[in-house]
Enzyme design. Sequence first.
Site, PDB file in Angstrom:
ATOM      1  N   VAL A 106       0.291  -1.462   0.033  1.00 31.57           N
ATOM      2  CA  VAL A 106       0.101  -0.128  -0.024  1.00 31.57           C
ATOM      3  C   VAL A 106       0.734   1.096   0.128  1.00 31.57           C
ATOM      4  CG1 VAL A 106      -1.585   1.050   0.945  1.00 31.57           C
ATOM      5  CG2 VAL A 106      -1.635  -0.925   0.977  1.00 31.57           C
ATOM      6  N   HIS A 110       3.029   2.884   6.306  1.00 30.41           N
ATOM      7  CA  HIS A 110       2.304   2.311   7.602  1.00 30.41           C
ATOM      8  C   HIS A 110       3.541   1.391   8.597  1.00 30.41           C
ATOM      9  CE1 HIS A 110       1.769   0.012   4.455  1.00 30.41           C
ATOM     10  NE2 HIS A 110       2.044  -1.758   4.528  1.00 30.41           N
TER      11      HIS A 110
END
Length: 127
Positions: A106, A110
């Site tokens: 993604v 993160h």
Amino acid sequence: MSYSYDDQNIFAKILRGEIPNDTVLETEHTLAFRDIQPQAPVHVLVIPKGAYVCHDHFAAEASEAEIIDFIRASAKLCDMLELSPGAGHDGYRTISNAGEAGIQDVPHYHLHILGGRSLGRMVPKPE
């Protein structure tokens, strides 16, 4: 370095409330939620609310308030999830993948926090 942020990635959609998540912690600049495909008994994703592609993008361009909030939220999570070895628990691993070679799925920065069992070596020792 210049980064192009894709505002249609799944984490951007989660931040906009278009996709539900299992929130563990939310602060002014950070959202943490359980991974939908956990790789350990505890597997939480920690994301900044700002549009950052990867760790170095976040580290270079996020405000001091965003960086401090993200790091402090990560520390709070380790305590909340009973992972912190400083609190007498067994410990945890943090992982952040970046780019194609880093197998980043993604394109929104993160941090994975994994724990709840022995995770083995991340990279095998050379023989």
